[in-house]
Write a protein that holds these residues in place. Structure first.
Motif, PDB file in Angstrom:
ATOM      1  N   LEU A  37       0.830  -1.202   0.000  1.00  0.00           N
ATOM      2  CA  LEU A  37       0.000   0.000   0.000  1.00  0.00           C
ATOM      3  C   LEU A  37       0.867   1.256   0.000  1.00  0.00           C
ATOM      4  CD1 LEU A  37      -2.814   1.274   0.133  1.00  0.00           C
ATOM      5  CD2 LEU A  37      -2.696   1.079   2.628  1.00  0.00           C
ATOM      6  N   MET A  38       1.947   1.237   0.780  1.00  0.00           N
ATOM      7  CA  MET A  38       2.874   2.374   0.791  1.00  0.00           C
ATOM      8  C   MET A  38       3.500   2.564  -0.587  1.00  0.00           C
ATOM      9  SD  MET A  38       4.721   1.625   4.465  1.00  0.00           S
ATOM     10  CE  MET A  38       6.047   2.778   4.151  1.00  0.00           C
ATOM     11  N   ALA A  39       3.857   1.460  -1.231  1.00  0.00           N
ATOM     12  CA  ALA A  39       4.474   1.543  -2.556  1.00  0.00           C
ATOM     13  C   ALA A  39       3.498   2.126  -3.575  1.00  0.00           C
ATOM     14  CB  ALA A  39       4.942   0.159  -3.003  1.00  0.00           C
ATOM     15  N   ILE A  40       2.253   1.685  -3.556  1.00  0.00           N
ATOM     16  CA  ILE A  40       1.252   2.206  -4.492  1.00  0.00           C
ATOM     17  C   ILE A  40       0.978   3.683  -4.222  1.00  0.00           C
ATOM     18  CG2 ILE A  40      -1.176   2.031  -5.192  1.00  0.00           C
ATOM     19  CD1 ILE A  40      -0.967  -0.978  -4.776  1.00  0.00           C
ATOM     20  N   THR A  41       0.960   4.060  -2.943  1.00  0.00           N
ATOM     21  CA  THR A  41       0.755   5.478  -2.597  1.00  0.00           C
ATOM     22  C   THR A  41       1.888   6.338  -3.140  1.00  0.00           C
ATOM     23  OG1 THR A  41      -0.419   4.835  -0.575  1.00  0.00           O
ATOM     24  CG2 THR A  41       0.424   7.086  -0.697  1.00  0.00           C
ATOM     25  N   ALA A  42       3.126   5.871  -2.977  1.00  0.00           N
ATOM     26  CA  ALA A  42       4.272   6.608  -3.506  1.00  0.00           C
ATOM     27  C   ALA A  42       4.176   6.719  -5.026  1.00  0.00           C
ATOM     28  CB  ALA A  42       5.571   5.921  -3.103  1.00  0.00           C
ATOM     29  N   LEU A  43       3.797   5.625  -5.682  1.00  0.00           N
ATOM     30  CA  LEU A  43       3.655   5.625  -7.143  1.00  0.00           C
ATOM     31  C   LEU A  43       2.584   6.626  -7.585  1.00  0.00           C
ATOM     32  CD1 LEU A  43       4.128   4.361  -9.990  1.00  0.00           C
ATOM     33  CD2 LEU A  43       2.303   2.750  -9.391  1.00  0.00           C
ATOM     34  N   PHE A  44       1.428   6.579  -6.915  1.00  0.00           N
ATOM     35  CA  PHE A  44       0.323   7.473  -7.278  1.00  0.00           C
ATOM     36  C   PHE A  44       0.744   8.937  -7.145  1.00  0.00           C
ATOM     37  CE2 PHE A  44      -3.411  10.012  -6.129  1.00  0.00           C
ATOM     38  CZ  PHE A  44      -4.227   9.759  -7.227  1.00  0.00           C
ATOM     39  N   SER A  45       1.503   9.234  -6.106  1.00  0.00           N
ATOM     40  CA  SER A  45       1.957  10.607  -5.898  1.00  0.00           C
ATOM     41  C   SER A  45       2.854  11.062  -7.047  1.00  0.00           C
ATOM     42  CB  SER A  45       2.712  10.728  -4.573  1.00  0.00           C
ATOM     43  OG  SER A  45       1.891  10.348  -3.489  1.00  0.00           O
ATOM     44  N   MET A  46       3.760  10.166  -7.491  1.00  0.00           N
ATOM     45  CA  MET A  46       4.664  10.540  -8.569  1.00  0.00           C
ATOM     46  C   MET A  46       3.929  10.681  -9.903  1.00  0.00           C
ATOM     47  SD  MET A  46       7.325  11.080  -6.993  1.00  0.00           S
ATOM     48  CE  MET A  46       8.098  11.642  -8.501  1.00  0.00           C
ATOM     49  N   VAL A  47       2.955   9.811 -10.152  1.00  0.00           N
ATOM     50  CA  VAL A  47       2.162   9.929 -11.384  1.00  0.00           C
ATOM     51  C   VAL A  47       1.408  11.251 -11.388  1.00  0.00           C
ATOM     52  CG1 VAL A  47       0.234   8.968 -12.696  1.00  0.00           C
ATOM     53  CG2 VAL A  47       1.956   7.449 -11.732  1.00  0.00           C
ATOM     54  N   LEU A  48       0.852  11.623 -10.234  1.00  0.00           N
ATOM     55  CA  LEU A  48       0.097  12.865 -10.120  1.00  0.00           C
ATOM     56  C   LEU A  48       0.996  14.067 -10.421  1.00  0.00           C
ATOM     57  CD1 LEU A  48      -2.819  13.674  -9.352  1.00  0.00           C
ATOM     58  CD2 LEU A  48      -1.992  14.064  -7.029  1.00  0.00           C
ATOM     59  N   ILE A  49       2.196  14.082  -9.816  1.00  0.00           N
ATOM     60  CA  ILE A  49       3.119  15.204 -10.027  1.00  0.00           C
ATOM     61  C   ILE A  49       3.574  15.270 -11.482  1.00  0.00           C
ATOM     62  CG2 ILE A  49       5.396  16.102  -9.441  1.00  0.00           C
ATOM     63  CD1 ILE A  49       4.989  14.962  -6.627  1.00  0.00           C
ATOM     64  N   ASN A  50       3.833  14.098 -12.071  1.00  0.00           N
ATOM     65  CA  ASN A  50       4.347  14.071 -13.438  1.00  0.00           C
ATOM     66  C   ASN A  50       3.262  14.232 -14.496  1.00  0.00           C
ATOM     67  OD1 ASN A  50       7.438  13.259 -13.614  1.00  0.00           O
ATOM     68  ND2 ASN A  50       6.578  12.225 -11.837  1.00  0.00           N
ATOM     69  N   SER A  51       2.023  14.389 -14.068  1.00  0.00           N
ATOM     70  CA  SER A  51       0.932  14.613 -15.018  1.00  0.00           C
ATOM     71  C   SER A  51       0.587  16.092 -15.143  1.00  0.00           C
ATOM     72  CB  SER A  51      -0.315  13.819 -14.593  1.00  0.00           C
ATOM     73  OG  SER A  51      -0.076  12.431 -14.680  1.00  0.00           O
ATOM     74  N   ILE A  52       1.402  16.974 -14.573  1.00  0.00           N
ATOM     75  CA  ILE A  52       1.150  18.414 -14.661  1.00  0.00           C
ATOM     76  C   ILE A  52       1.537  18.911 -16.046  1.00  0.00           C
ATOM     77  CG2 ILE A  52       1.715  20.671 -13.714  1.00  0.00           C
ATOM     78  CD1 ILE A  52       2.226  19.293 -11.026  1.00  0.00           C
ATOM     79  N   ASN A  53       2.821  18.920 -16.324  1.00  0.00           N
ATOM     80  CA  ASN A  53       3.290  19.273 -17.658  1.00  0.00           C
ATOM     81  C   ASN A  53       4.744  18.841 -17.818  1.00  0.00           C
ATOM     82  OD1 ASN A  53       4.968  21.388 -16.497  1.00  0.00           O
ATOM     83  ND2 ASN A  53       3.108  22.630 -16.384  1.00  0.00           N
ATOM     84  N   THR A  54       5.221  18.913 -19.047  1.00  0.00           N
ATOM     85  CA  THR A  54       6.565  18.439 -19.356  1.00  0.00           C
ATOM     86  C   THR A  54       7.630  19.263 -18.648  1.00  0.00           C
ATOM     87  OG1 THR A  54       5.819  17.664 -21.522  1.00  0.00           O
ATOM     88  CG2 THR A  54       8.187  17.982 -21.235  1.00  0.00           C
ATOM     89  N   LYS A  55       7.427  20.573 -18.552  1.00  0.00           N
ATOM     90  CA  LYS A  55       8.420  21.432 -17.914  1.00  0.00           C
ATOM     91  C   LYS A  55       8.639  21.033 -16.463  1.00  0.00           C
ATOM     92  CE  LYS A  55       8.531  25.772 -18.929  1.00  0.00           C
ATOM     93  NZ  LYS A  55       8.226  27.228 -19.032  1.00  0.00           N
ATOM     94  N   THR A  56       7.549  20.724 -15.753  1.00  0.00           N
ATOM     95  CA  THR A  56       7.669  20.291 -14.356  1.00  0.00           C
ATOM     96  C   THR A  56       8.451  18.992 -14.254  1.00  0.00           C
ATOM     97  OG1 THR A  56       5.565  21.342 -13.797  1.00  0.00           O
ATOM     98  CG2 THR A  56       6.376  19.640 -12.303  1.00  0.00           C
ATOM     99  N   THR A  57       8.159  18.061 -15.151  1.00  0.00           N
ATOM    100  CA  THR A  57       8.860  16.776 -15.144  1.00  0.00           C
ATOM    101  C   THR A  57      10.349  16.946 -15.384  1.00  0.00           C
ATOM    102  OG1 THR A  57       6.877  15.634 -15.922  1.00  0.00           O
ATOM    103  CG2 THR A  57       8.970  14.498 -16.210  1.00  0.00           C
ATOM    104  N   MET A  58      10.721  17.782 -16.337  1.00  0.00           N
ATOM    105  CA  MET A  58      12.129  17.975 -16.642  1.00  0.00           C
ATOM    106  C   MET A  58      12.864  18.658 -15.492  1.00  0.00           C
ATOM    107  SD  MET A  58      12.275  16.421 -19.390  1.00  0.00           S
ATOM    108  CE  MET A  58      14.020  16.700 -19.646  1.00  0.00           C
ATOM    109  N   ARG A  59      12.192  19.616 -14.826  1.00  0.00           N
ATOM    110  CA  ARG A  59      12.817  20.250 -13.670  1.00  0.00           C
ATOM    111  C   ARG A  59      13.030  19.246 -12.544  1.00  0.00           C
ATOM    112  NH1 ARG A  59       9.435  25.991 -13.410  1.00  0.00           N
ATOM    113  NH2 ARG A  59      10.540  27.018 -15.144  1.00  0.00           N
ATOM    114  N   LEU A  60      12.061  18.373 -12.342  1.00  0.00           N
ATOM    115  CA  LEU A  60      12.215  17.333 -11.331  1.00  0.00           C
ATOM    116  C   LEU A  60      13.393  16.429 -11.661  1.00  0.00           C
ATOM    117  CD1 LEU A  60       8.501  16.287 -10.678  1.00  0.00           C
ATOM    118  CD2 LEU A  60      10.049  17.361  -9.044  1.00  0.00           C
ATOM    119  N   ASN A  61      13.512  16.048 -12.932  1.00  0.00           N
ATOM    120  CA  ASN A  61      14.613  15.178 -13.341  1.00  0.00           C
ATOM    121  C   ASN A  61      15.965  15.806 -13.033  1.00  0.00           C
ATOM    122  OD1 ASN A  61      13.838  12.649 -14.362  1.00  0.00           O
ATOM    123  ND2 ASN A  61      13.009  13.576 -16.206  1.00  0.00           N
TER     124      ASN A  61
END
Length: 523
Positions: free
Chosen positions: A168-192
């Protein structure tokens, strides 16, 4: 049927493909007259740029998690360190082989496009299918599990009944990252970019911890800062029992065939940590004078990465008791706790979790774009090529083009979120499924077999291409021994691991069969 007839858009073949006509799969804009000029400008990348790209791609979350899987499948710490060397050398032969393809065939799309060019459309479809349905989701599942186990390690370690809590902790962490990375490409690249810095800092801290313990022991052999006593009281190459999948392995009773299976599993774990060398093909198509500069970048990058991985593993064996390392998937956290106490463990937990989150971000970015590209190629349903939420309902590109200039809108629909949302949702679903059904060990073997089937197929294609098109311009061409060693060793590892892990082999075979059926129906 001749597979070459399946790729008419690439024929006839010129001595060197026209990179001006090669467009990214996700680029929906028409070619312009200055395309060739812009492409050639990217050739100004230097050896230093290629070196930094290769290093940043390979140093990721694997070095914080897979050492336990390597250790559990070999009889001694010394043997584990040799496996890490073997994995680095094998990765180097693969990187050099892919670099030849990247310099000879500067086609956007990487391995998928090489497979299409050499074997035809069906093979490229299978590669996309397996990567989207298995390889990338399984990799993200492993990284999510590492985040959960690292947090649990700091909290005191889970009880056997807490397995579903970890999932459950692993799925929660995954869901959080999918949510953050679904904003836009610029946000994803800055995170990278931010995650890359944190990864390197975490590696440096672990190595510094091992070096501190080593120096402290030299100064005072009785100090509590010397880590585990095993590293200076036991033989590094002496066999000792290890724990794999909850079972203790007595190496003195294993035959050669079973021992080969364990070594293959250990090599897969190491190769997963080195994963990223296959992106050398992107560097090869952009670097200036690749025939001379690229080999230098590859040799330097592989030397640095291999050295880092060796030093980190030596630090683990200095800081942790050898009898517990094989059963510890949160090895970096435990190593920090042994030297710096709970506060040190919390610090490394945060850094490891962020590093794994960075790896999830990279995988989400790549598999999302691969899914969109596959949907645009009609490999997958068309709705998976959707990107973002436009303000207008007219999102089809055909609505923006007309023979009558007056019908062309002055401005296209504005995209609020440009991330590939349908592809991200598919990735979230598949990854959650792998988290629920798999474990770190089973997923690691599964990812290894799935990836290496196509790695080996691609390098075999390189050898086929050398014979089929000897006049093809090859700015970088390693000795035939390099791809030959990669193919032979890679095939042996795949074959033995398939026997050693029948469940994963059956799942992979089923996915390949389904993919082949879908490809046949599609055609």
């Amino acid at each position: 049927m001749d597979s070459r007839n399946e790729r008419p858009e690439l024929e006839p073949i010129s001595p060197k493909p026209d990179i001006g006509e090669t467009q990214p799969l996700l680029d929906r804009s028409p070619p312009t007259s200055n395309t060739t000029e812009s492409q050639s400008s990217t050739k100004l990348l230097s050896t230093r740029h290629a070196f930094s790209i290769l290093v940043s791609l390979q140093i990721g979350s694997g070095i914080f998690a897979s050492p336990a899987q390597v250790d559990s499948n070999v009889p001694s710490p010394g043997a584990a360190l040799l496996v890490w060397v073997a994995g680095g050398l094998l990765s180097w032969t693969g990187a050099a082989s892919f670099a030849e393809l990247g310099a000879s065939l500067p086609l956007n799309g990487g391995m998928q496009e090489y497979l299409r060019y050499i074997y035809g459309d069906t093979m490229a479809f299978l590669m996309s299918w397996i990567y989207i349905m298995a390889v990338k989701p399984s990799s993200m599942a492993i990284q999510s599990i590492v985040i959960a186990e690292s947090i649990a390690s700091v909290l005191g370690g889970p009880t056997p009944a807490a397995e579903w809590v970890l999932k459950l902790m692993a799925i929660t962490a995954l869901f959080s990252m999918v949510l953050i990375n679904s904003i836009n490409t610029k946000t994803t690249m800055r995170l990278n970019e931010s995650f890359a810095v944190i990864k390197m800092a975490t590696v440096a801290l672990v190595v510094a911890g091992g070096l501190t313990a080593f120096l402290a022991h030299l100064i005072n052999s009785k100090t509590s800062l010397s880590g585990s006593k095993d590293w200076f009281t036991r033989n590094w190459f002496q066999s000792r029992p290890t724990v794999s999948e909850g079972h203790t392995i007595d190496w003195s009773k294993l035959g050669a065939w079973d021992m080969l299976g364990h070594y293959s599993a250990a090599l897969y774990a190491g190769l997963w940590a080195y994963d990223g060398w296959d992106n050398a093909n992107f560097v090869a198509s952009e670097i200036r004078d690749p025939g001379r500069s690229l080999p230098r970048a590859i040799k330097a990058a592989m030397t640095v990465v291999l050295s880092c991985f060796e030093l980190v593993n030596v630090a683990y064996y200095i800081l942790l008791p050898w009898d517990t390392l094989s059963a510890n998937d949160a090895v970096a956290v435990s190593a920090a706790k042994s030297l710096l106490g709970r506060r040190g463990g919390i610090l490394i937990t945060i850094l490891v979790a962020i590093s794994c989150a960075g790896s999830i971000t990279s995988n989400l970015f790549s598999v999302g774009r691969l899914t969109v590209a596959a949907a645009q190629r009609h490999y997958l349903p068309a709705f998976l090529s959707g990107r973002g939420f436009p303000t207008s309902k007219k999102t089809d590109n055909t609505d923006l083009v007309s023979d009558n200039e007056s019908s062309v809108p002055k401005t296209p629909p504005k995209i609020i979120f440009d991330a590939p949302l349908p592809a991200n949702v598919l990735g979230l679903f598949l990854t959650s499924l792998y988290i629920l059904l798999g474990s770190f060990h089973t997923l690691l073997l599964f990812v290894g077999m799935a990836e290496w089937v196509f790695y080996v197929s691609t390098v075999v294609g390189l050898l086929v291409l050398r014979r089929r098109e000897p006049s093809l311009d090859r700015p970088f061409k390693p000795n035939i021994v390099v791809p030959g060693v990669f193919v032979v060793v890679g095939t042996l590892v795949i074959a033995r691991s398939a026997v050693f892990a029948p469940v994963q082999s059956l799942v992979l075979g089923s996915l390949l069969g389904i993919g082949g059926l879908v490809g046949w129906v599609r055609r």
